[in-house]
Motif scaffolding. Structure first.
Motif, PDB file in Angstrom:
ATOM      1  N   VAL A 251       0.843  -1.208   0.000  1.00 52.19           N
ATOM      2  CA  VAL A 251       0.000   0.000   0.000  1.00 52.19           C
ATOM      3  C   VAL A 251       0.871   1.248   0.000  1.00 52.19           C
ATOM      4  N   SER A 252       1.940   1.220   0.794  1.00 46.31           N
ATOM      5  CA  SER A 252       2.846   2.359   0.866  1.00 46.31           C
ATOM      6  C   SER A 252       3.496   2.635  -0.491  1.00 46.31           C
ATOM      7  N   GLN A 253       3.894   1.586  -1.201  1.00 50.55           N
ATOM      8  CA  GLN A 253       4.490   1.763  -2.529  1.00 50.55           C
ATOM      9  C   GLN A 253       3.482   2.367  -3.497  1.00 50.55           C
ATOM     10  N   PHE A 254       2.232   1.894  -3.435  1.00 49.14           N
ATOM     11  CA  PHE A 254       1.198   2.440  -4.308  1.00 49.14           C
ATOM     12  C   PHE A 254       0.944   3.915  -3.987  1.00 49.14           C
ATOM     13  N   ASN A 255       0.838   4.242  -2.709  1.00 45.28           N
ATOM     14  CA  ASN A 255       0.590   5.632  -2.315  1.00 45.28           C
ATOM     15  C   ASN A 255       1.745   6.540  -2.727  1.00 45.28           C
ATOM     16  N   THR A 256       2.967   6.007  -2.655  1.00 46.88           N
ATOM     17  CA  THR A 256       4.129   6.795  -3.074  1.00 46.88           C
ATOM     18  C   THR A 256       4.081   7.057  -4.577  1.00 46.88           C
ATOM     19  N   ALA A 257       3.719   6.038  -5.356  1.00 51.68           N
ATOM     20  CA  ALA A 257       3.588   6.216  -6.803  1.00 51.68           C
ATOM     21  C   ALA A 257       2.510   7.250  -7.118  1.00 51.68           C
ATOM     22  N   CYS A 258       1.388   7.203  -6.389  1.00 52.59           N
ATOM     23  CA  CYS A 258       0.311   8.185  -6.588  1.00 52.59           C
ATOM     24  C   CYS A 258       0.790   9.589  -6.274  1.00 52.59           C
ATOM     25  N   TRP A 259       1.600   9.705  -5.214  1.00 54.92           N
ATOM     26  CA  TRP A 259       2.102  11.031  -4.844  1.00 54.92           C
ATOM     27  C   TRP A 259       2.960  11.604  -5.964  1.00 54.92           C
ATOM     28  N   TYR A 260       3.839  10.787  -6.535  1.00 52.79           N
ATOM     29  CA  TYR A 260       4.687  11.273  -7.618  1.00 52.79           C
ATOM     30  C   TYR A 260       3.874  11.585  -8.867  1.00 52.79           C
ATOM     31  N   PHE A 261       2.832  10.800  -9.119  1.00 55.54           N
ATOM     32  CA  PHE A 261       1.977  11.073 -10.274  1.00 55.54           C
ATOM     33  C   PHE A 261       1.287  12.425 -10.104  1.00 55.54           C
ATOM     34  N   LYS A 262       0.725  12.669  -8.918  1.00 52.61           N
ATOM     35  CA  LYS A 262       0.049  13.948  -8.664  1.00 52.61           C
ATOM     36  C   LYS A 262       1.025  15.109  -8.762  1.00 52.61           C
ATOM     37  N   LYS A 263       2.245  14.905  -8.239  1.00 56.17           N
ATOM     38  CA  LYS A 263       3.241  15.967  -8.307  1.00 56.17           C
ATOM     39  C   LYS A 263       3.607  16.268  -9.753  1.00 56.17           C
ATOM     40  N   HIS A 266       0.723  18.151 -11.321  1.00 56.61           N
ATOM     41  CA  HIS A 266       0.673  19.528 -10.839  1.00 56.61           C
ATOM     42  C   HIS A 266       1.768  20.380 -11.481  1.00 56.61           C
ATOM     43  N   ASP A 267       2.946  19.763 -11.725  1.00 50.01           N
ATOM     44  CA  ASP A 267       4.083  20.495 -12.294  1.00 50.01           C
ATOM     45  C   ASP A 267       4.080  20.517 -13.822  1.00 50.01           C
ATOM     46  N   ASP A 268       3.027  19.924 -14.434  1.00 50.32           N
ATOM     47  CA  ASP A 268       2.976  19.802 -15.905  1.00 50.32           C
ATOM     48  C   ASP A 268       4.211  19.092 -16.445  1.00 50.32           C
TER      49      ASP A 268
END
Length: 357
Positions: A251-263, A266-268
């Motif tokens: 779950v932590s790995q998935f959440n980390t991947a989601c965080w980088y995707f959102k970042k 957001h940064d285009d």
């Protein structure tokens, strides 16, 4: 703090082609209210004026010593500094990050409350841009004591410039893992060390935003694909040792991947998105479906709350996270926090950021 309880703290600054930011970082170290410091700048084979700048700065602050090595990556540079350190404690800070003047003093006071002073201290951070302007901050978690499992689920320390750690314990754990760089997975060396320390040592929280953690497109934390590979390599042996935590790690790995995707979104940063999207679809198909459903439910719930607010004419109660630290204000300079700012409360915000470095 009595003279007998004033141990030497070694600040380790790994620096590679850091001439644009190093001076500001060194000034924030020199300005620490706790002055019994040894400051080691480790030039990691820079090709710009990093070494000369650090050497010139050492003439004005005699606590600064400049070391040089062939380019070997941030882990080897930090390890070089730890080996050369004379201090009882190590405080790493990257050459583009900043510290509040009270950081070391407050961390040391907390660590010395542990038996034998054998523990680690950390704090929250403010996210800053290239110009030192705040645009977010870490989630103000309250984890203390045995933090191994919470840290496994979420890297709430979030960067390499925050903790104060006993030098002997860093050496016992083998220091920072330079093999990650050799595997093309540099990035999570700090998290790996924190987890190793957390297996045996208590952690103290300083509930304030004392680190200015700089996000730029060029820094290591901006390379999402490499960071995720690094994260996976760090977590694999831990999952083997603690099989009952394997699901939490996934779950932590998935959440980390989601965080980088959102970042990246957001940064285009379309180059990162092109790498992340197919990887996540291939690796986490079922979790993406569940995540999407949860996000949809949250959206419906928020809409329902807004409707209820209009109908009832009063805002629904919100759970507050209460603490006395001044909340970093987006758009202000991190250096503005050095004054006596008034304390305030915050609600569960949308502004929080998290990350790995």
């Amino acid at each position: 703090m009595t003279a007998a309880a004033r141990p030497l703290v070694t600040v380790v600054v790994p620096a590679y082609n850091a001439e644009k930011t190093l001076l500001e970082t060194l000034r924030s170290i020199s300005a620490q209210s706790y002055n019994k410091l040894e400051i080691l700048v480790v030039d990691d084979g820079s090709r710009d004026g990093t070494f000369e700048l650090a050497h010139d700065y050492s003439l004005s602050d005699t606590r600064v010593r400049v070391l040089r090595q062939e380019n070997g990556g941030v882990a080897r540079a930090r390890n070089h500094g730890v080996r050369e350190a004379r201090g009882l404690y190590i405080a790493p800070v990257d050459a583009d990050d900043l510290w509040h003047p009270s950081k070391i003093e407050r961390q040391l006071e907390a660590v010395l409350k542990f038996p034998g002073g054998n523990g680690v201290a950390y704090n929250w951070y403010a996210a800053i841009d290239e110009n030192g302007i705040i645009f977010g901050h870490s989630r103000p978690v309250m984890h203390q004591g045995n933090i191994f499992e919470p840290l496994l689920r979420e890297n709430f320390i979030g960067n390499g410039s925050t903790p104060l750690m006993p030098r002997a314990e860093i050496l016992r754990c083998g220091g920072y893992d330079a093999d990650l760089r050799d595997s093309g997975a540099e990035g999570c060396e700090d998290l790996k060390l924190y987890l190793a320390l957390a297996e045996t040592l208590p952690f103290a929280l300083i509930p304030d935003f004392l680190t200015g953690y700089r996000f730029t497109r060029g820094n290591m934390s901006s390379n999402a694909h490499r960071m995720l590979k690094s994260y996976a390599l760090v977590m694999a042996p831990i999952a083997d040792r603690y099989p009952h935590l394997a699901r939490d790690i996934e779950v932590s790995q998935f959440n980390t991947a989601c965080w980088y995707f959102k970042k990246a979104f957001h940064d285009d940063d379309y180059a990162q998105l092109k790498k992340l999207a197919p990887m996540m679809a291939r690796k986490y198909p079922s979790r993406l479906i569940v995540h999407g459903l949860r996000q949809s439910w949250r959206q419906v719930k928020r809409q329902g709350i807004r409707i209820a607010k209009r109908v009832l004419g009063k805002p629904p109660a919100r759970t507050k996270i209460r603490f006395t630290a001044a909340v970093p204000q987006a758009g202000s300079a991190f250096s503005d926090r050095f004054g006596n700012l008034p304390a305030r409360e915050t609600t569960s915000p949308d502004l929080f950021t998290g990350g790995l470095k």
